[in-house]
Design a protein around this motif. Structure first.
Motif, PDB file in Angstrom:
ATOM      1  N   ALA A 199       1.039  -0.937  -0.111  1.00 37.92           N
ATOM      2  CA  ALA A 199      -0.240  -0.023   0.501  1.00 37.92           C
ATOM      3  C   ALA A 199       0.675   1.168  -0.436  1.00 37.92           C
ATOM      4  CB  ALA A 199      -0.667  -0.485   1.984  1.00 37.92           C
ATOM      5  N   ASP A 200      -0.127   2.039  -0.656  1.00 36.77           N
ATOM      6  CA  ASP A 200       1.217   3.338  -0.418  1.00 36.77           C
ATOM      7  C   ASP A 200       0.829   4.548   0.243  1.00 36.77           C
ATOM      8  OD1 ASP A 200       2.939   3.285  -3.245  1.00 36.77           O
ATOM      9  OD2 ASP A 200       0.599   2.631  -3.936  1.00 36.77           O
ATOM     10  N   GLY A 201      -0.085   4.181   0.914  1.00 38.80           N
ATOM     11  CA  GLY A 201      -0.579   4.569   2.336  1.00 38.80           C
ATOM     12  C   GLY A 201      -1.888   4.428   3.065  1.00 38.80           C
ATOM     13  N   TYR A 202      -2.022   5.509   4.089  1.00 37.82           N
ATOM     14  CA  TYR A 202      -3.018   4.511   4.931  1.00 37.82           C
ATOM     15  C   TYR A 202      -4.249   5.907   6.012  1.00 37.82           C
ATOM     16  CZ  TYR A 202      -4.913   0.535   8.359  1.00 37.82           C
ATOM     17  OH  TYR A 202      -5.805  -0.195   8.833  1.00 37.82           O
ATOM     18  N   LEU A 203      -5.204   5.919   5.016  1.00 37.90           N
ATOM     19  CA  LEU A 203      -6.330   6.616   5.870  1.00 37.90           C
ATOM     20  C   LEU A 203      -7.111   6.416   6.733  1.00 37.90           C
ATOM     21  CD1 LEU A 203      -5.817   9.148   2.975  1.00 37.90           C
ATOM     22  CD2 LEU A 203      -4.561   9.111   4.842  1.00 37.90           C
ATOM     23  N   LYS A 232       2.939  11.359  -2.806  1.00 39.96           N
ATOM     24  CA  LYS A 232       3.956  11.636  -1.712  1.00 39.96           C
ATOM     25  C   LYS A 232       3.123  10.689  -0.244  1.00 39.96           C
ATOM     26  CE  LYS A 232       5.743  16.221  -1.746  1.00 39.96           C
ATOM     27  NZ  LYS A 232       7.360  16.236  -1.808  1.00 39.96           N
ATOM     28  N   LEU A 233       3.656  10.739   0.973  1.00 39.26           N
ATOM     29  CA  LEU A 233       3.247   9.685   1.772  1.00 39.26           C
ATOM     30  C   LEU A 233       2.194   9.732   1.655  1.00 39.26           C
ATOM     31  CD1 LEU A 233       4.186   7.090   3.222  1.00 39.26           C
ATOM     32  CD2 LEU A 233       5.183   7.874   4.356  1.00 39.26           C
ATOM     33  N   ALA A 234       0.219   9.253   1.885  1.00 43.78           N
ATOM     34  CA  ALA A 234      -0.474   9.760   2.383  1.00 43.78           C
ATOM     35  C   ALA A 234      -0.751   8.845   3.517  1.00 43.78           C
ATOM     36  CB  ALA A 234      -1.983   9.581   2.094  1.00 43.78           C
ATOM     37  N   ILE A 235      -0.605   9.277   4.857  1.00 47.24           N
ATOM     38  CA  ILE A 235      -1.061   8.497   5.767  1.00 47.24           C
ATOM     39  C   ILE A 235      -1.265   8.791   7.714  1.00 47.24           C
ATOM     40  CG2 ILE A 235       1.133   8.554   6.895  1.00 47.24           C
ATOM     41  CD1 ILE A 235       1.057   5.534   7.483  1.00 47.24           C
ATOM     42  N   SER A 236      -2.189   8.650   7.940  1.00 51.31           N
ATOM     43  CA  SER A 236      -2.297   9.595   9.040  1.00 51.31           C
ATOM     44  C   SER A 236      -1.748   9.797  10.009  1.00 51.31           C
ATOM     45  CB  SER A 236      -4.266   8.744   9.584  1.00 51.31           C
ATOM     46  OG  SER A 236      -5.307   8.715   8.718  1.00 51.31           O
ATOM     47  N   GLN A 237      -1.792  10.867  10.895  1.00 53.81           N
ATOM     48  CA  GLN A 237      -0.686  11.710  11.427  1.00 53.81           C
ATOM     49  C   GLN A 237      -1.035  10.727  12.585  1.00 53.81           C
ATOM     50  OE1 GLN A 237      -1.247  15.782  11.919  1.00 53.81           O
ATOM     51  NE2 GLN A 237       1.301  16.186  11.926  1.00 53.81           N
ATOM     52  N   ARG A 238      -1.688   9.958  13.205  1.00 58.78           N
ATOM     53  CA  ARG A 238      -1.739   9.366  14.480  1.00 58.78           C
ATOM     54  C   ARG A 238      -0.738   8.087  14.152  1.00 58.78           C
ATOM     55  NH1 ARG A 238      -7.602   8.934  14.668  1.00 58.78           N
ATOM     56  NH2 ARG A 238      -8.265   6.708  15.549  1.00 58.78           N
ATOM     57  N   LEU A 239      -1.155   7.522  12.977  1.00 56.27           N
ATOM     58  CA  LEU A 239      -0.641   5.881  13.057  1.00 56.27           C
ATOM     59  C   LEU A 239       1.126   6.280  12.236  1.00 56.27           C
ATOM     60  CD1 LEU A 239      -2.814   4.873  10.010  1.00 56.27           C
ATOM     61  CD2 LEU A 239      -2.942   4.362  12.956  1.00 56.27           C
ATOM     62  N   THR A 240       1.689   7.416  12.435  1.00 60.60           N
ATOM     63  CA  THR A 240       2.989   7.615  11.899  1.00 60.60           C
ATOM     64  C   THR A 240       4.079   6.866  12.382  1.00 60.60           C
ATOM     65  OG1 THR A 240       1.938   9.973  10.274  1.00 60.60           O
ATOM     66  CG2 THR A 240       4.429   9.180  11.073  1.00 60.60           C
ATOM     67  N   GLU A 241       3.630   7.143  13.710  1.00 58.13           N
ATOM     68  CA  GLU A 241       4.835   6.724  15.251  1.00 58.13           C
ATOM     69  C   GLU A 241       4.260   5.345  14.974  1.00 58.13           C
ATOM     70  OE1 GLU A 241       7.498   6.588  17.387  1.00 58.13           O
ATOM     71  OE2 GLU A 241       6.840   8.176  16.048  1.00 58.13           O
ATOM     72  N   ILE A 242       2.950   5.082  14.985  1.00 52.49           N
ATOM     73  CA  ILE A 242       2.902   3.347  14.985  1.00 52.49           C
ATOM     74  C   ILE A 242       3.511   2.223  13.854  1.00 52.49           C
ATOM     75  CG2 ILE A 242       1.186   1.206  14.211  1.00 52.49           C
ATOM     76  CD1 ILE A 242      -0.862   3.481  15.567  1.00 52.49           C
ATOM     77  N   LEU A 243       4.089   2.917  12.351  1.00 54.16           N
ATOM     78  CA  LEU A 243       4.631   2.234  11.819  1.00 54.16           C
ATOM     79  C   LEU A 243       5.841   2.384  11.959  1.00 54.16           C
ATOM     80  CD1 LEU A 243       3.821   0.878   8.767  1.00 54.16           C
ATOM     81  CD2 LEU A 243       3.977   3.301   8.393  1.00 54.16           C
ATOM     82  N   ALA A 244       6.228   3.610  12.358  1.00 50.37           N
ATOM     83  CA  ALA A 244       7.807   3.902  12.592  1.00 50.37           C
ATOM     84  C   ALA A 244       8.118   2.547  13.347  1.00 50.37           C
ATOM     85  CB  ALA A 244       8.382   5.345  12.599  1.00 50.37           C
ATOM     86  N   LEU A 280      15.163   9.896  -1.795  1.00 51.91           N
ATOM     87  CA  LEU A 280      14.369  11.088  -2.701  1.00 51.91           C
ATOM     88  C   LEU A 280      12.758   9.976  -2.256  1.00 51.91           C
ATOM     89  CD1 LEU A 280      15.791  11.409  -6.094  1.00 51.91           C
ATOM     90  CD2 LEU A 280      15.193  13.416  -3.719  1.00 51.91           C
ATOM     91  N   ILE A 281      13.392   8.891  -1.874  1.00 50.13           N
ATOM     92  CA  ILE A 281      12.208   7.422  -1.828  1.00 50.13           C
ATOM     93  C   ILE A 281      11.160   8.639  -0.069  1.00 50.13           C
ATOM     94  CG2 ILE A 281      11.068   5.447  -1.006  1.00 50.13           C
ATOM     95  CD1 ILE A 281      12.725   4.290  -3.345  1.00 50.13           C
ATOM     96  N   ALA A 282      12.056   8.778   0.378  1.00 53.40           N
ATOM     97  CA  ALA A 282      11.716   9.081   1.502  1.00 53.40           C
ATOM     98  C   ALA A 282      11.102  10.786   1.989  1.00 53.40           C
ATOM     99  CB  ALA A 282      12.718   8.838   2.807  1.00 53.40           C
ATOM    100  N   SER A 309       8.422  -2.913  -0.109  1.00 48.95           N
ATOM    101  CA  SER A 309       7.968  -1.379  -0.121  1.00 48.95           C
ATOM    102  C   SER A 309       8.410  -0.608  -0.224  1.00 48.95           C
ATOM    103  CB  SER A 309       6.126  -1.564   0.358  1.00 48.95           C
ATOM    104  OG  SER A 309       5.815  -0.476   1.298  1.00 48.95           O
ATOM    105  N   ARG A 310       8.534   0.500  -0.614  1.00 46.93           N
ATOM    106  CA  ARG A 310       8.860   1.209  -0.960  1.00 46.93           C
ATOM    107  C   ARG A 310       8.258   2.789   0.423  1.00 46.93           C
ATOM    108  NH1 ARG A 310       9.310   3.585  -5.456  1.00 46.93           N
ATOM    109  NH2 ARG A 310       9.045   6.122  -4.817  1.00 46.93           N
ATOM    110  N   VAL A 311       6.610   2.145   0.936  1.00 45.34           N
ATOM    111  CA  VAL A 311       6.349   3.030   1.312  1.00 45.34           C
ATOM    112  C   VAL A 311       7.014   2.740   2.731  1.00 45.34           C
ATOM    113  CG1 VAL A 311       4.629   3.952   3.822  1.00 45.34           C
ATOM    114  CG2 VAL A 311       4.208   3.224   1.100  1.00 45.34           C
ATOM    115  N   GLU A 312       7.363   1.297   3.554  1.00 43.54           N
ATOM    116  CA  GLU A 312       8.136   0.638   4.358  1.00 43.54           C
ATOM    117  C   GLU A 312       9.288   0.921   4.717  1.00 43.54           C
ATOM    118  OE1 GLU A 312       9.610  -3.499   6.203  1.00 43.54           O
ATOM    119  OE2 GLU A 312       8.091  -3.138   4.410  1.00 43.54           O
ATOM    120  N   ALA A 313      10.142   1.316   3.289  1.00 47.80           N
ATOM    121  CA  ALA A 313      11.574   1.968   3.736  1.00 47.80           C
ATOM    122  C   ALA A 313      11.276   3.491   3.078  1.00 47.80           C
ATOM    123  CB  ALA A 313      12.069   1.890   2.293  1.00 47.80           C
TER     124      ALA A 313
END
Length: 222
Positions: free
Chosen positions: A101-105, A125-137, A164-166, A200-204
Motif C-alpha cells: 500500500a502507498d498509504g493508510y488513511l 507523496k506518502l499518505a498516512i494519518s498522522q496518528r499512525l506514523t509513530e505506530i508504523l515507525a 528521495l523515496i523518504a 514496499s517503498r512506503v516501508e522503506a
C-alpha cells in the motif's frame, strides 16, 4: 492546464462511496473514473481503467482489502493504492504497508483532511494519518540490525534514491531529479528493498525517515 488525477474507490458501503464522490466533485484536480463494491470487481476495474490512485477499504465482505491489495500487486496493478478504513489496528497498518500500500488513511478524519491527503497521494507523496506514523515507525524498527549497518550495504545511487523515496517522490519524479529512466529507478528500488529486507517503498520511506543518517554515507554519496 494539468490533467486531472484519476481515482477509483473500493468500498462495500454505498453511502460512504456517495459521500466520497461528493467530496471529490468539489476538487477539479481529481476525477473519479470507477467505483467497486467488492475486491473481485475492484481487480477487474483496476486493470480496465488503470487509475492513478485506488482508495481501498479494508473491512469488506468476501475478499477483504488486504487480499484485494495483494491480488492487485500480484497482477502488476501499477496504480498507487491507499487504504481508507476505520481500522487503526497496528497489525492492519503494518500488514497493508508491507503488502504494497502507498498509504493508510482513517475514515474518521475530517473530510478536508482526507481530500488533502488524497491530493498529496496523487502527487506521489506518502499518505498516512498522522496518528499512525509513530505506530508504523515503531513497528518497522528492526532490533536485529542497526540502521547504519543496513545503510552501508547500499550503493551511493541506491542511498540517493532511498533519500528521495523518504522525501515522498514517485519513481517518475526521482527519474527526473536524477536524469535517469523510470526503468532504471525501478531496478534500483527493487535492489535496495531487497538489501533492506523490506517489501514496499512506503516501508522503506518510513524506516529511512527514522534513521540517523550516517556521516560516512553523506560523504560517499558524492
Amino acid at each position: 492546464m494539468t490533467s486531472s488525477a484519476t481515482i477509483m474507490m473500493v468500498d462495500d458501503h454505498p453511502l460512504f462511496r456517495k459521500g466520497l464522490k461528493q467530496l471529490f466533485a468539489m476538487e477539479p484536480s481529481l476525477e473519479l473514473v470507477a467505483e467497486a463494491s467488492s475486491g473481485e470487481e475492484a481487480l477487474e476495474l483496476a486493470k480496465q481503467h488503470e487509475p492513478d490512485l485506488i482508495l481501498l477499504d479494508l473491512n469488506m465482505r468476501g475478499m477483504d482489502g488486504l487480499d484485494t491489495l495483494r491480488a492487485m500487486r500480484a497482477a502488476d496493478v501499477a496504480s498507487r493504492i491507499v487504504i481508507l478504513t476505520v481500522s487503526d489496528n497496528n497489525a492492519d497498518v503494518v500488514s497493508c504497508i508491507r503488502a504494497g500500500a502507498d498509504g493508510y488513511l482513517l475514515k474518521d478524519m475530517e473530510p478536508e483532511d482526507i481530500l488533502d491527503q488524497v491530493i498529496q497521494a496523487t502527487h506521489g507523496k506518502l499518505a498516512i494519518s498522522q496518528r499512525l506514523t509513530e505506530i508504523l515507525a515503531s513497528a518497522l524498527r528492526k532490533p536485529d540490525n542497526s540502521g547504519a549497518d543496513t545503510l552501508s550495504t547500499l550503493t551511493s545511487r541506491e542511498y540517493q534514491i532511498l533519500q528521495l523515496i523518504a522525501d515522498g517522490l514517485s519513481n517518475k519524479l526521482i527519474a527526473r531529479e536524477l536524469d535517469i529512466s523510470d526503468a532504471t529507478v525501478k531496478v534500483h528500488v527493487k535492489h535496495l528493498l531487497k538489501k533492506l529486507g523490506m517489501r514496499s517503498r512506503v516501508e522503506a520511506a518510513v524506516w529511512m525517515v527514522n534513521q540517523k543518517r550516517p556521516e560516512s554515507h553523506q560523504d560517499r554519496a558524492h
